[in-house]
Design an enzyme around this catalytic site. Structure first.
Site, mmCIF file in Angstrom:
data_model
loop_
_atom_site.group_PDB
_atom_site.id
_atom_site.type_symbol
_atom_site.label_atom_id
_atom_site.label_comp_id
_atom_site.label_asym_id
_atom_site.label_seq_id
_atom_site.Cartn_x
_atom_site.Cartn_y
_atom_site.Cartn_z
ATOM 1 N N GLY A 156 0.824 -1.209 0.000
ATOM 2 C CA GLY A 156 0.000 0.000 0.000
ATOM 3 C C GLY A 156 0.855 1.255 0.000
ATOM 4 O O GLY A 156 0.717 2.127 -0.867
ATOM 5 N N GLU A 169 2.015 -23.163 1.828
ATOM 6 C CA GLU A 169 3.331 -22.939 1.219
ATOM 7 C C GLU A 169 4.449 -23.306 2.187
ATOM 8 O O GLU A 169 5.446 -23.929 1.818
ATOM 9 C CB GLU A 169 3.430 -21.484 0.761
ATOM 10 C CG GLU A 169 2.493 -21.238 -0.420
ATOM 11 C CD GLU A 169 2.393 -19.792 -0.891
ATOM 12 O OE1 GLU A 169 2.022 -19.589 -2.056
ATOM 13 O OE2 GLU A 169 2.653 -18.870 -0.114
HETATM 14 C C1 LIG Z 1 3.251 -14.705 4.660
HETATM 15 C C2 LIG Z 1 2.288 -13.953 3.786
HETATM 16 C C3 LIG Z 1 1.987 -14.441 2.522
HETATM 17 C C4 LIG Z 1 1.110 -13.740 1.687
HETATM 18 N N1 LIG Z 1 0.842 -14.237 0.443
HETATM 19 C C5 LIG Z 1 0.063 -13.515 -0.384
HETATM 20 C C6 LIG Z 1 -0.161 -13.965 -1.707
HETATM 21 O O1 LIG Z 1 0.328 -15.017 -2.116
HETATM 22 N N2 LIG Z 1 -0.940 -13.196 -2.525
HETATM 23 C C7 LIG Z 1 -1.485 -12.016 -2.087
HETATM 24 O O2 LIG Z 1 -2.138 -11.337 -2.863
HETATM 25 N N3 LIG Z 1 -1.298 -11.585 -0.841
HETATM 26 C C8 LIG Z 1 -0.533 -12.304 0.035
HETATM 27 N N4 LIG Z 1 -0.328 -11.852 1.303
HETATM 28 C C9 LIG Z 1 -1.027 -10.629 1.742
HETATM 29 C C10 LIG Z 1 -0.315 -9.374 1.266
HETATM 30 O O3 LIG Z 1 1.068 -9.472 1.499
HETATM 31 C C11 LIG Z 1 -0.922 -8.206 2.028
HETATM 32 O O4 LIG Z 1 -2.277 -8.124 1.697
HETATM 33 C C12 LIG Z 1 -0.230 -6.895 1.671
HETATM 34 O O5 LIG Z 1 1.128 -6.932 2.053
HETATM 35 C C13 LIG Z 1 -0.920 -5.730 2.366
HETATM 36 O O6 LIG Z 1 -0.239 -4.556 2.086
HETATM 37 P P1 LIG Z 1 -0.288 -3.345 3.114
HETATM 38 O O7 LIG Z 1 0.545 -2.266 2.516
HETATM 39 O O8 LIG Z 1 -1.686 -3.042 3.456
HETATM 40 O O9 LIG Z 1 0.379 -3.886 4.441
HETATM 41 P P2 LIG Z 1 1.858 -4.442 4.657
HETATM 42 O O10 LIG Z 1 2.435 -4.973 3.412
HETATM 43 O O11 LIG Z 1 1.753 -5.332 5.848
HETATM 44 O O12 LIG Z 1 2.685 -3.142 5.040
HETATM 45 C C14 LIG Z 1 2.496 -2.481 6.246
HETATM 46 C C15 LIG Z 1 3.620 -1.485 6.402
HETATM 47 O O13 LIG Z 1 3.346 -0.611 7.485
HETATM 48 C C16 LIG Z 1 4.457 -0.547 8.342
HETATM 49 N N5 LIG Z 1 3.923 -0.218 9.658
HETATM 50 C C17 LIG Z 1 3.049 -0.920 10.403
HETATM 51 N N6 LIG Z 1 2.748 -0.255 11.525
HETATM 52 C C18 LIG Z 1 3.449 0.904 11.484
HETATM 53 C C19 LIG Z 1 3.576 2.005 12.352
HETATM 54 N N7 LIG Z 1 2.905 2.089 13.506
HETATM 55 N N8 LIG Z 1 4.411 3.008 12.011
HETATM 56 C C20 LIG Z 1 5.101 2.962 10.845
HETATM 57 N N9 LIG Z 1 5.022 1.942 9.970
HETATM 58 C C21 LIG Z 1 4.196 0.935 10.299
HETATM 59 C C22 LIG Z 1 5.098 -1.909 8.218
HETATM 60 O O14 LIG Z 1 6.442 -1.887 8.653
HETATM 61 C C23 LIG Z 1 4.958 -2.117 6.713
HETATM 62 O O15 LIG Z 1 5.959 -1.401 6.039
HETATM 63 C C24 LIG Z 1 0.531 -12.541 2.147
HETATM 64 C C25 LIG Z 1 0.835 -12.056 3.420
HETATM 65 C C26 LIG Z 1 1.705 -12.758 4.224
HETATM 66 C C27 LIG Z 1 2.044 -12.222 5.595
#
Ligand SMILES: Cc1cc2nc3c(=O)[nH]c(=O)nc-3n(C[C@H](O)[C@H](O)[C@H](O)COP(=O)(O)OP(=O)(O)OC[C@H]3O[C@@H](n4cnc5c(N)ncnc54)[C@H](O)[C@@H]3O)c2cc1C
Length: 445
Positions: A18, A177
């Site tokens: 995101g 996986e």
């Molecule tokens: C093991 C695993 C396997 C997955 N496999 C798949 C897949 O095969 N296909 C698929 O589509 N999706 C998969 N997903 C899901 C996908 O990775 C997530 O939906 C996606 O990463 C969400 O993106 P995001 O940016 O919302 O959150 P995230 O990628 O979790 O990023 C959150 C960010 O916020 C930061 N952060 C959090 N709290 C704070 C704070 N208080 N202050 C500052 N920074 C903060 C973190 O450090 C990180 O940088 C998987 C997830 C996991 C954990």
């Protein structure tokens, strides 16, 4: 005299899918973008299990965020954990060990993601870590490879089997996986590496309270994935609820209340997620609702109710029942960035977010995956090729793609695992392993 015109200040929280895609989508605008994240890297979470099982290096799935954004002149990166958001003063406060930073914003994109959920049993985490960060993956790598090492040193056959029993809780994509790769490690990669133990006699158990593996893929693909897991030596146990986890095992009960204990030191939790605590904070400050996993219920345009300047995207966002997957995070982040770009141009804002479902896939073993794309349902080698291409496309950086292909060739065509390094801190600093080393075997039930 006319006031100098200041640029529109956008603060982005998080450097996952995101946060990174929102920042990049603002590159052609006049906004000044500040990305605040608690790690210095972007993380490709779907390949964490390959770091944990020694296939990939951490850097291949976690490139430095400031390096990715080095040519984007309107973006800067700040290290810090965001502890509070002041919706009235429009500021974000973040902390590092060296101090506190307050960053003002005109628009805010919150992409702080989620963490593992133990459904109220957080004490399980010490003995069954989740898989959300690079730290988690390296910790898991230490636990897996060390279990084989300590089994090799153990004279008591009962204790050897306890070291060689691996339990993965959660039969969604991550659990499948992970279990699949531990099985391949035990049955293929480690062949001939040990003198006292036979790694192929390891027991790999995949547990879930649900009645099926990869339930969201439908009955046919779920059945195929289950058969493939069993073929590569994974024991699939469904309809079991975990009631306790300790240093040397895991306790489960079935639907009829029958108790079973599995003696195992190395356990992993892939059973649930809960949203970042920033979600609850935003909800309390704005009156927005959160769903049962703590995700913030947003307006159709991804804004926080009552706050059109604040967008919540990705895993932290609850909208139309969309799942917590990478494509939702990417597309909602790009939508938020587009709304901000329109606002800067003085155009209409408030357009609803429309998600384009590009499908989902999961690997089960080398050369075998399942994929559900539109009406297409694929299992086996064609799905695995599709998985491979899609994951390469979304990995950040040419060099990372190149080395990843080399590592995959080494591990899947050959039998090697290039990244088996575990440090003494990973090995000796873990209380779970230390504790288990001293405990006697449980008497048979
Ligand atoms: C093991 C695993 C396997 C997955 N496999 C798949 C897949 O095969 N296909 C698929 O589509 N999706 C998969 N997903 C899901 C996908 O990775 C997530 O939906 C996606 O990463 C969400 O993106 P995001 O940016 O919302 O959150 P995230 O990628 O979790 O990023 C959150 C960010 O916020 C930061 N952060 C959090 N709290 C704070 C704070 N208080 N202050 C500052 N920074 C903060 C973190 O450090 C990180 O940088 C998987 C997830 C996991 C954990």
């Amino acid at each position: 005299m006319q006031e100098p015109r200041t640029a529109h200040r956008v603060v982005v929280i998080g450097s996952g899918f995101g946060g990174l895609f929102a920042t990049r989508a603002l590159r052609r605008t006049s906004a000044e973008v500040t990305l605040v994240a608690k790690t210095t890297h972007h993380l490709f979470q779907p390949l964490l299990y390959q770091v944990a099982t020694g296939i990939l290096a951490a850097g291949e799935i976690a490139p430095a965020t400031r390096h990715i954004l080095r040519d984007q002149r309107n973006a800067r990166v700040l290290l810090g954990e965001v502890t509070s958001i002041d919706l009235e003063a429009r500021t974000v406060t973040s902390v590092t060990p060296s101090g506190t930073t307050t960053t003002p914003y005109d628009s805010l994109i919150v992409a702080a993601g989620a963490a593992p959920s133990y459904f109220g049993n957080d004490r399980f985490a010490e003995h069954a870590p989740g898989m959300k960060t690079i730290d988690d993956a390296l910790e898991m790598r230490g636990r897996i490879f060390e279990a084989f090492e300590l089994a090799e040193l153990e004279p008591d056959p009962t204790l050897v089997q306890r070291w060689l029993t691996f339990v993965v809780v959660g039969a969604g994509a991550t659990g499948v996986e992970m279990a699949g790769q531990i099985a391949e490690l035990a049955h293929r990669t480690l062949k001939g590496n040990f003198r006292n133990i036979d790694p192929s006699r390891s027991r790999i158990v995949l547990l879930d309270a649900a009645p099926s593996v990869l339930g969201s893929f439908g009955e046919r693909l779920s059945g195929k994935a289950t058969r493939e897991l069993e073929d590569i030596g994974v024991e699939v146990q469904l309809g079991l609820k975990v009631v306790d986890v300790d240093a040397t095992g895991i306790d489960v009960v079935d639907g009829a209340g029958k108790h079973q204990r599995i003696e195992s030191v190395c356990k992993m939790w892939a059973a649930g997620v809960s949203a970042s605590p920033l979600g609850a904070q935003l909800a309390a400050a704005s009156g927005a609702k959160v769903d049962r996993t703590g995700r913030v219920e947003v307006n159709p345009d991804c804004t926080l109710p009552g706050h059109p300047d604040v967008f919540v995207v990705g895993d932290l966002m609850a909208l139309d029942g969309l799942p917590g997957v990478a494509q939702v995070a990417i597309q909602s982040a790009e939508h938020a960035a587009d709304q901000i770009a329109r606002r800067i141009r003085g155009d209409d804002v408030g357009l609803p977010f429309r998600y384009k479902d590009k499908g989902s896939m999961a690997t089960v073993s080398r050369f075998h995956a399942v994929a559900s794309v539109g009406r297409l349902r694929l299992a086996g080698f064609p799905a695995w090729v599709m998985w491979l291409v899609v994951h390469l496309l979304y990995l950040v950086g040419f060099k990372n793609r190149l080395t990843t292909v080399l590592h995959w060739t080494h591990s899947f065509v050959g039998r090697g695992r290039a990244e088996r390094v575990i440090t003494s801190q990973q090995v000796l600093g873990r209380s779970a392993i230390e504790g288990a080393r001293r405990l006697p075997a449980a008497p048979p039930e």
